[in-house]
Design an enzyme around this catalytic site. Sequence first.
Site: not given
Length: 484
Positions: A235, A240, A331
């Site tokens: 993800d 990124h 997270k």
Amino acid sequence: MASRVIPVDDFDLVIFGGTGDLARRKILPGLYRRFCAGQMPETARIIGAARSEHDTEEFRQIVRAAIIEFSATHTCDEGQIGAFLKQLEYVQVDARGDQGWTDLKALMRDGVIKSYYFSVAPSLFGDLAERLMSFGIADREARIVVEKPFGRDLGSARKLNGDLAKHFDETQIYRIDHYLGKETVQNLMAVRFGNILFEPLWNSQYVDHIQITVAETVGVGGRGEYYDKSGAMRDMVQNHLMQLLCLIAMEPPSRFDPDAVRDEKLKVIRALEPVEHHDIVRGQYDSTEDEPSYREDSGDPRSHTESFIALRCKISNWRWAGTPFYLRTGKKLKARASEIAVMFKDAPHSIFGEEAGRHANVLSIRLQPNEGMTLKVTIKEPGPGGMRLIDVPLDMSFAEALGEDAEEITDAYERLIMDVIRGNQTLFMRGDEVEAAWAWTDPLIESWEKRGDVPQLYDAYSSGPEDAAMMLHQEGRRWREIKE
Ligand code: NAD
């Protein structure tokens, strides 16, 4: 310092998935802000295209609500919203069927730039590309914009690239990584290649190591089931963080043009050494008194998916041989903060003696919040009492430097969409870059899956698992504090 807005040429932009979450939160409010800034021609049109049954008036109301909810308040002027909505149209289209395509064709104008934003699930990319061609809607000048995730491994990314390549040339395909649209990320290139100051020091001789951190405070929440199939590596790292790594590590391109920049980024990915399992720490956030654990959020009590990952990697080339790059993302960490930190080596000899301590320069490039850069330099502590050294920041916060215009720093999506209209692919990922990134991450994922590796639990709102701290500690280094 007034920012210069250069209007783009007239365009028709079709947003497939125009009623979806991404379109409402980012794409349409972003376009509205460009409209308010005077960058969109009055005749340009934005055409929402989705499966849901709406007419143009209903779509305009959906967009009005989205602008009010998601646009910065200062640009929400009722008159301007009304004028913007007039430039919107809607067609009901089924990506997998025949419905709506002739209506869409009838709406498209000749002689203007035509762009098609695929803001739908990647499983529909091939269908959309095929129908755009078979219904004679797109031509060889048209541009298509595709969203992440671009595959979940090398095989699926190749398939997506192949499906698009059947109908569109690479020069027509804009793969979005919104990190590349951030002001600071572009400024990183300006700082590196627009100044003589940094580039001579930008190598293993002077740089001790580089840290890239993308920390979020939110958990996976309602997206748990979806996220569980992906995890932090797929993800965040594969796209990124790898993009940030490329920009920080690449050689100076000969020109600031799409292929020159992307060739250099690709070389970085190809020069990455394989990562061993002791170079990786995976974690999952634990529950708090009031909040569920990652496993509860994901709906799988035995999930082995990581909500945090830290890894150490090396780039095998002359510039970076021996310099570790530490990447981490997760997270439910203690703060929402993304930064790249270039940690320079100590001066080779201290003339101030042991008691002056160690003072190394650090260039910190903050992506969020408060985009900006800080260079930590060592100076004499002011006042009498001998030569005592302290570190002070040379701060370049864009908000301060740009004064009143700071609010107008364009959002990453706005900038990237305007780049599509301008036909500038520099800040978009090329197909071979995406494949090279998967080719590097695939064996890592396969290896931990084969080992049945279980992520380490970490306290919610902490800095992540203990082992991540240990990874650097063993080498006499430490992570920078995660703080806003
Ligand atoms: P969503 O489920 O909210 O919206 C999907 C849209 O696609 C809707 O407008 C729906 O009508 C349309 N659609 C579905 N099936 C269709 C069909 N057969 N024909 C025509 N239209 C159809 O999804 P989303 O969150 O907006 O995500 C869209 C894409 O963007 C996905 O690829 C997602 O991975 C990606 N993305 C989303 C976010 C985000 O924040 N939401 C962030 C990054 C990337």
